[in-house]
Design a protein around this motif. Structure first.
Motif, PDB file in Angstrom:
ATOM      1  N   PRO A 247      39.898  34.503  19.558  1.00 32.14           N
ATOM      2  CA  PRO A 247      38.560  34.725  20.122  1.00 32.14           C
ATOM      3  C   PRO A 247      37.976  36.014  19.573  1.00 32.14           C
ATOM      4  O   PRO A 247      38.684  37.028  19.458  1.00 32.14           O
ATOM      5  N   ILE A 248      36.684  35.997  19.253  1.00 28.47           N
ATOM      6  CA  ILE A 248      36.068  37.162  18.626  1.00 28.47           C
ATOM      7  C   ILE A 248      34.665  37.402  19.175  1.00 28.47           C
ATOM      8  O   ILE A 248      33.897  36.453  19.374  1.00 28.47           O
ATOM      9  N   LEU A 249      34.374  38.657  19.427  1.00 27.73           N
ATOM     10  CA  LEU A 249      33.046  39.103  19.849  1.00 27.73           C
ATOM     11  C   LEU A 249      32.426  39.878  18.698  1.00 27.73           C
ATOM     12  O   LEU A 249      32.982  40.874  18.236  1.00 27.73           O
ATOM     13  N   PHE A 250      31.266  39.416  18.239  1.00 25.43           N
ATOM     14  CA  PHE A 250      30.495  40.133  17.231  1.00 25.43           C
ATOM     15  C   PHE A 250      29.387  40.923  17.935  1.00 25.43           C
ATOM     16  O   PHE A 250      28.661  40.371  18.770  1.00 25.43           O
ATOM     17  N   ILE A 251      29.259  42.205  17.572  1.00 25.47           N
ATOM     18  CA  ILE A 251      28.203  43.068  18.100  1.00 25.47           C
ATOM     19  C   ILE A 251      27.413  43.599  16.913  1.00 25.47           C
ATOM     20  O   ILE A 251      28.000  43.959  15.884  1.00 25.47           O
ATOM     21  N   LEU A 277      28.322  36.374  20.285  1.00 27.03           N
ATOM     22  CA  LEU A 277      27.496  37.251  19.462  1.00 27.03           C
ATOM     23  C   LEU A 277      26.537  37.998  20.369  1.00 27.03           C
ATOM     24  O   LEU A 277      25.807  37.380  21.151  1.00 27.03           O
ATOM     25  N   TRP A 278      26.536  39.324  20.266  1.00 27.15           N
ATOM     26  CA  TRP A 278      25.634  40.163  21.062  1.00 27.15           C
ATOM     27  C   TRP A 278      24.809  41.025  20.116  1.00 27.15           C
ATOM     28  O   TRP A 278      25.356  41.903  19.445  1.00 27.15           O
ATOM     29  N   ILE A 279      23.523  40.751  20.030  1.00 28.08           N
ATOM     30  CA  ILE A 279      22.606  41.565  19.243  1.00 28.08           C
ATOM     31  C   ILE A 279      21.941  42.571  20.182  1.00 28.08           C
ATOM     32  O   ILE A 279      21.249  42.183  21.126  1.00 28.08           O
ATOM     33  N   VAL A 280      22.187  43.856  19.923  1.00 31.95           N
ATOM     34  CA  VAL A 280      21.583  44.919  20.735  1.00 31.95           C
ATOM     35  C   VAL A 280      20.227  45.227  20.118  1.00 31.95           C
ATOM     36  O   VAL A 280      20.131  45.898  19.088  1.00 31.95           O
ATOM     37  N   LYS A 281      19.200  44.740  20.750  1.00 33.38           N
ATOM     38  CA  LYS A 281      17.876  44.596  20.150  1.00 33.38           C
ATOM     39  C   LYS A 281      17.362  45.857  19.461  1.00 33.38           C
ATOM     40  O   LYS A 281      16.876  45.804  18.331  1.00 33.38           O
ATOM     41  N   PHE A 289      26.842  51.196  20.955  1.00 33.29           N
ATOM     42  CA  PHE A 289      27.506  51.902  22.055  1.00 33.29           C
ATOM     43  C   PHE A 289      26.630  53.026  22.575  1.00 33.29           C
ATOM     44  O   PHE A 289      26.423  53.171  23.782  1.00 33.29           O
ATOM     45  N   TRP A 290      26.119  53.834  21.674  1.00 30.69           N
ATOM     46  CA  TRP A 290      25.370  55.022  22.074  1.00 30.69           C
ATOM     47  C   TRP A 290      24.047  54.665  22.746  1.00 30.69           C
ATOM     48  O   TRP A 290      23.580  55.403  23.616  1.00 30.69           O
ATOM     49  N   TYR A 296      27.356  48.413  26.997  1.00 28.06           N
ATOM     50  CA  TYR A 296      28.348  48.111  25.966  1.00 28.06           C
ATOM     51  C   TYR A 296      29.696  47.808  26.622  1.00 28.06           C
ATOM     52  O   TYR A 296      30.335  46.785  26.332  1.00 28.06           O
ATOM     53  N   GLN A 297      30.127  48.698  27.519  1.00 26.99           N
ATOM     54  CA  GLN A 297      31.413  48.488  28.176  1.00 26.99           C
ATOM     55  C   GLN A 297      31.390  47.225  29.027  1.00 26.99           C
ATOM     56  O   GLN A 297      32.377  46.483  29.073  1.00 26.99           O
ATOM     57  N   ALA A 298      30.270  46.952  29.683  1.00 30.12           N
ATOM     58  CA  ALA A 298      30.173  45.748  30.507  1.00 30.12           C
ATOM     59  C   ALA A 298      30.307  44.490  29.660  1.00 30.12           C
ATOM     60  O   ALA A 298      30.969  43.515  30.054  1.00 30.12           O
ATOM     61  N   ARG A 299      29.672  44.502  28.486  1.00 30.33           N
ATOM     62  CA  ARG A 299      29.744  43.328  27.612  1.00 30.33           C
ATOM     63  C   ARG A 299      31.162  43.137  27.077  1.00 30.33           C
ATOM     64  O   ARG A 299      31.677  42.007  27.012  1.00 30.33           O
ATOM     65  N   VAL A 300      31.805  44.237  26.691  1.00 31.00           N
ATOM     66  CA  VAL A 300      33.190  44.168  26.230  1.00 31.00           C
ATOM     67  C   VAL A 300      34.095  43.669  27.351  1.00 31.00           C
ATOM     68  O   VAL A 300      34.954  42.803  27.149  1.00 31.00           O
TER      69      VAL A 300
END
Length: 308
Positions: A247-251, A277-281, A289-290, A296-300
């Motif tokens: 399983p993999i999460l792409f950010i 896949l999470w695109i941080v707009k 992260f910043w 970020y931590q919630a999504r992880v």
């Protein structure tokens, strides 16, 4: 005969100039530097937060681990941080281009707060590790496989392992995903990794240097083949991800102009394993992260609750 010589001189000059530029660019991009370059302007506003994490990293109890410790040309160095709760889970963190393990202190702190042990290597030609040339993750992926096996040898067969990387580190973990990983590796998180070294270099040639792909990329690739043993076109996160079974999460930052966001979609489409896949707009390169550490931590956390 004179016409032939007259026409030949400009061609020779062009060829010589292209070769000079290619060697120049290879040295800039691939040659080791013994310092961490200054961060981009848009991330300098996070400096106080960054150094607070670095201070935490420097003061937390830790061990120094080695691969090939007695070989000065191959020695690799890592930091291991044992979490006091001994929950039998470790995250292996891969740093970015021209960074080192210290530059990943914020991610280490995040995972430590989530109960993980931390293993943070310096890649070849970075930090305290040996090496003359940066290999953009391709050779590093095999080093990380060695680190994982060392981790299992030391911590035991029941250790659960998460792989995590940002930028070049994200691509390194994507490349590693296609290898025969131990069963202890349960999941992967790749933040803003590129789809291939060749595609990334071609993109930067155009965007940063206003140079065409040909003849520069083939020449740089040939130099790399002589120095590091592979052509740039031989290396692909996409091809490795096609073999991935974890399983993999792409950010990826939606405003990333260093590793274009389209590469996140290419990587996502490549793998057939469970994936998110999470695109941080509004985030730029390696800024996700910043931009919002809590989000970020919630999504992880959400990803890990499902797959880890």
């Amino acid at each position: 005969m004179k016409k032939s010589v007259t026409l030949g001189l400009p061609l020779a000059a062009v060829a010589t100039g292209a070769l000079y530029v290619s060697h120049y660019l290879f040295n800039i991009a691939f040659k080791r530097v013994n310092y961490v370059p200054e961060t981009s302007k848009e991330k300098q506003k996070y400096a106080d937060q960054y150094y607070a994490y670095v201070n935490w990293f420097k003061n937390i109890p830790q061990e120094t681990w080695y691969l090939h410790e007695n070989n000065s040309e191959k020695r690799l160095v890592a930091t291991f941080i044992q979490h006091p709760d001994h929950l039998k889970k470790t995250v292996v963190i891969s740093h970015g281009y021209k960074g080192n393990r210290e530059t990943m202190a914020n991610y280490a702190k995040m995972f430590y707060d989530m109960g993980f042990n931390i293993l943070m290597p310096d890649d070849r030609a970075h930090g305290e590790s040996s090496g003359k040339y940066i290999n953009f993750g391709w050779l590093d992926r095999l080093d990380y496989l060695s680190w994982i096996n060392k981790l299992i040898d030391i911590k035991g067969e029941d250790e659960k392992i998460l792989l995590f990387g940002v930028s070049m580190g994200g691509a390194t973990m994507e490349m590693l995903s296609g290898e025969n990983l131990p069963t202890q590796v349960k999941a992967i998180i790749a933040d803003c990794g590129y789809s291939s070294i060749k595609e990334e270099m071609t993109y930067l040639l155009r965007e940063q240097y206003h140079l065409p792909e040909y003849p520069i990329e083939p020449l740089v690739s040939t130099i790399n083949r002589r120095r590091l043993g592979y052509y740039l076109g031989d290396v692909s996160s996409i091809e490795q991800l096609k073999k991935n079974r974890r399983p993999i999460l792409f950010i990826h930052g939606g405003k990333d102009t260093y590793v274009p966001v389209k590469m996140a979609y290419e990587n996502y489409r490549a793998t057939k394993a469970p994936k998110q896949l999470w695109i941080v707009k509004n985030a730029t390169h390696a800024e996700s992260f910043w931009y919002n550490p809590a989000a970020y931590q919630a999504r992880v956390n959400a990803f890990l609750k499902t797959y880890f």
